[in-house]
Scaffold this motif. Sequence first.
Motif, PDB file in Angstrom:
ATOM      1  N   HIS A  24       0.826  -1.216   0.000  1.00  8.96           N
ATOM      2  CA  HIS A  24       0.000   0.000   0.000  1.00  8.96           C
ATOM      3  C   HIS A  24       0.850   1.253   0.000  1.00  8.96           C
ATOM      4  O   HIS A  24       1.996   1.231   0.468  1.00  8.96           O
ATOM      5  N   ALA A  81       4.619   0.844   0.789  1.00  5.25           N
ATOM      6  CA  ALA A  81       5.062  -0.324   1.568  1.00  5.25           C
ATOM      7  C   ALA A  81       4.899  -1.542   0.659  1.00  5.25           C
ATOM      8  O   ALA A  81       3.795  -1.817   0.181  1.00  5.25           O
ATOM      9  N   GLU A 107       8.594  -7.067   4.606  1.00  2.00           N
ATOM     10  CA  GLU A 107       8.041  -5.762   4.211  1.00  2.00           C
ATOM     11  C   GLU A 107       9.000  -4.630   4.536  1.00  2.00           C
ATOM     12  O   GLU A 107       9.618  -4.619   5.607  1.00  2.00           O
TER      13      GLU A 107
END
Length: 248
Positions: free
Chosen positions: A169, A200, A233
């Motif tokens: 996102h 991200a 991430e």
Amino acid sequence: MVTIKTAEEIALMRKANQIVRDTLLAVEEKIKAGMTTAQVDRIVHDYITKCGATPSFLGYEGYPASACVSIDEEVVHGIPDAERRIEEGQIVSVDVGSIYKGYNGDAARTFAIGEISAEKRRLIDVTKQSFFEGVKVLKAGVRLGDLGHAIQSYVEANGFSVVRALCGHGIGTDMHEDPEVLNFGKPGHGLRLKAGMTIAIEPMVNAGTYQVYMRDNGWTVVTADGRPSAHYENTVAITEDGVEILSL
Ligand code: MF3
Ligand code: CO
């Protein structure tokens, strides 16, 4: 709406993301068999607040903790639990977010607890590398489909699958901003990235089927076949000639 951040905004996001990175390093140092997932959450909460930041997950849409701690077949959003002990041989994904002066950081790592199977080791490594395969193709002008394709083709070439039901996102003053950043896609398709966009990127990779379902707690996503899943991430800022990884 996809926003372009100023240099000043990116400086604040750098700070928020360095706090997240350092929090995950603190977890990496301490996490071990016998610890409860609530203890991991405590480490995360204390570290972020000690840095003068706010844990962004706590209270987000009613989420009850500062970290997501997801074990083995749990893909993401494992809720910390004072009764749940981490065991030797498990893989544990820890996802952390912080807000610093109004700007968000978001990152996740998957940790091995003691000796793990060869398949779990490869799953962790392929998941992390798939993020970097995506980063290799990124710069201003590249499209989100090019990113998704780079991640997906690396994962599938290694015999694993990318989760389709969840994605990365945009990020900034909100933890979740536009655009949606899929971990699969077609080259030449999707939004064209511009310098100053911050996203991200978070591949979630399953050893078996990409299919997942949600547990009755309304949060925790698990693999449909019960085989393990890993998550990696980082928050990145797009630049003219590449990216800056803010949470490394
Ligand atoms: N960090 C997750 C993400 O990358 C969000 C966690 S959901 C929360 O999108 F409720 F725990 F905050
Ligand atoms: Co995220």
